[in-house]
Design an enzyme around this catalytic site. Structure first.
Site, mmCIF file in Angstrom:
data_model
loop_
_atom_site.group_PDB
_atom_site.id
_atom_site.type_symbol
_atom_site.label_atom_id
_atom_site.label_comp_id
_atom_site.label_asym_id
_atom_site.label_seq_id
_atom_site.Cartn_x
_atom_site.Cartn_y
_atom_site.Cartn_z
ATOM 1 N N PRO A 2 35.710 25.321 62.857
ATOM 2 C CG PRO A 2 36.154 23.089 63.295
ATOM 3 C CD PRO A 2 36.829 24.419 63.142
ATOM 4 C CD GLU A 3 31.321 29.837 62.350
ATOM 5 O OE1 GLU A 3 30.203 30.297 62.667
ATOM 6 O OE2 GLU A 3 31.963 30.236 61.362
ATOM 7 C CE LYS A 58 32.684 29.620 67.619
ATOM 8 N NZ LYS A 58 33.589 30.624 67.023
ATOM 9 N NE ARG A 263 38.065 36.060 61.275
ATOM 10 C CZ ARG A 263 37.420 35.166 62.031
ATOM 11 N NH1 ARG A 263 37.274 35.369 63.338
ATOM 12 N NH2 ARG A 263 36.919 34.074 61.493
#
Length: 276
Positions: A2-3, A58, A263
């Site tokens: 979750p950002e 966050k 990433r």
């Protein structure tokens, strides 16, 4: 993970479910979720009222009576949901806040990466991970002059700098790919080589993307759900992330995917300019 838009959506959906309730009991089914003293966490929360739920980047900030705050980071797959104390425990439920009104708030986390820390209200920017964060995206502190000066001091690639949270906080892998695509900046561009006019565009795109993602209640590409158990809707508006191998919506070139510090990173090799 979750950002910022997802955590903001969790905050908005969790607020009507939890604010105003008084904690009767705390169950720690997996105590390692708590990064502060476990016994103190359980004992101090009994009798406390949830006054508000705030957010920084966050992190969720669950404000309690008597000047206490639970600082909660959802990490990869953390979720909150309202339940009843007698409801059979799911194998991924790790913390339960039982309320005096007969309901309970449960924290569920498949990977057990999320963390909670109990601190004095007002100290969260000193004694928690928030201390290391830069200003939030789409905040008054995130000015063009600040952003340009910060990039000018950095010799790393722009993808890594936007991910590390020290210059600007709230963006993760999804939204970094999106803002770099919309700004036409290659993810391997060196920060201090990006012209100021392009930095201005990038800042505007960061702010706009965060606003839009919050408007559409976040992005669900794996397991993210809000506190009501609903998915986000911004995944239907993504232009780069998750679209490797497809045509770029601007120039029709094939979007490519590479690894940047481990990433996955999707970009257009034709219209995203490399500054180096």
């Amino acid at each position: 993970m979750p950002e910022m838009p997802e955590v903001e959506t969790v905050r908005r959906t969790l607020t009507p479910l939890a604010v105003g309730k008084v904690i009767k009991k705390v169950d720690l089914w997996y105590p390692n979720i708590i990064s502060s003293d476990h016994r103190e966490f359980k004992n101090k929360l009994v009798g406390k009222k949830i006054l508000a739920i705030d957010r920084y980047a966050k992190f969720l900030l669950i404000r309690l009576s008597e000047d206490l705050t639970i600082v909660s980071h959802l990490r990869m797959e953390g979720k909150y949901y309202l339940s009843l104390p007698a409801t059979p425990k799911d194998k991924h439920d790790h913390v339960q806040f039982e309320f005096t009104d007969g309901t309970s708030l449960r924290y569920n986390d498949v990977r057990k990466f999320g963390r909670m820390q109990l601190v004095e209200t007002g100290s969260e920017k000193i004694v928690t991970g928030i201390a290391k964060l830069g200003p939030e995206a789409d905040s008054p502190e995130f000015t063009l002059d600040y952003f340009y000066a910060g990039l000018n001091k950095r010799h790393k690639n722009i993808k890594n700098v936007l991910l590390d949270q020290s210059l600007v906080s709230g963006l993760g892998n999804i939204y970094v790919d999106e803002v770099l695509w919309s700004s036409k900046i290659h993810p391997l561009s060196i920060c201090n080589k990006i012209p100021k006019d392009k930095v201005a565009i990038l800042r505007d795109e960061i702010n706009h993307t965060i606003e839009e993602a919050i408007k559409y209640k976040g992005t669900t590409v794996h397991t993210y759900l809000d506190a009501n158990g609903d998915t986000g809707h911004y995944q239907n508006r993504l232009k780069a992330y998750g679209h490797a191998g497809e045509k770029c919506r601007r120039c029709q070139s094939k979007l490519e995917k590479i690894k940047v510090s481990g990433r996955g990173t999707t970009f257009c090799p034709n219209c995203q300019v490399m500054y180096k």
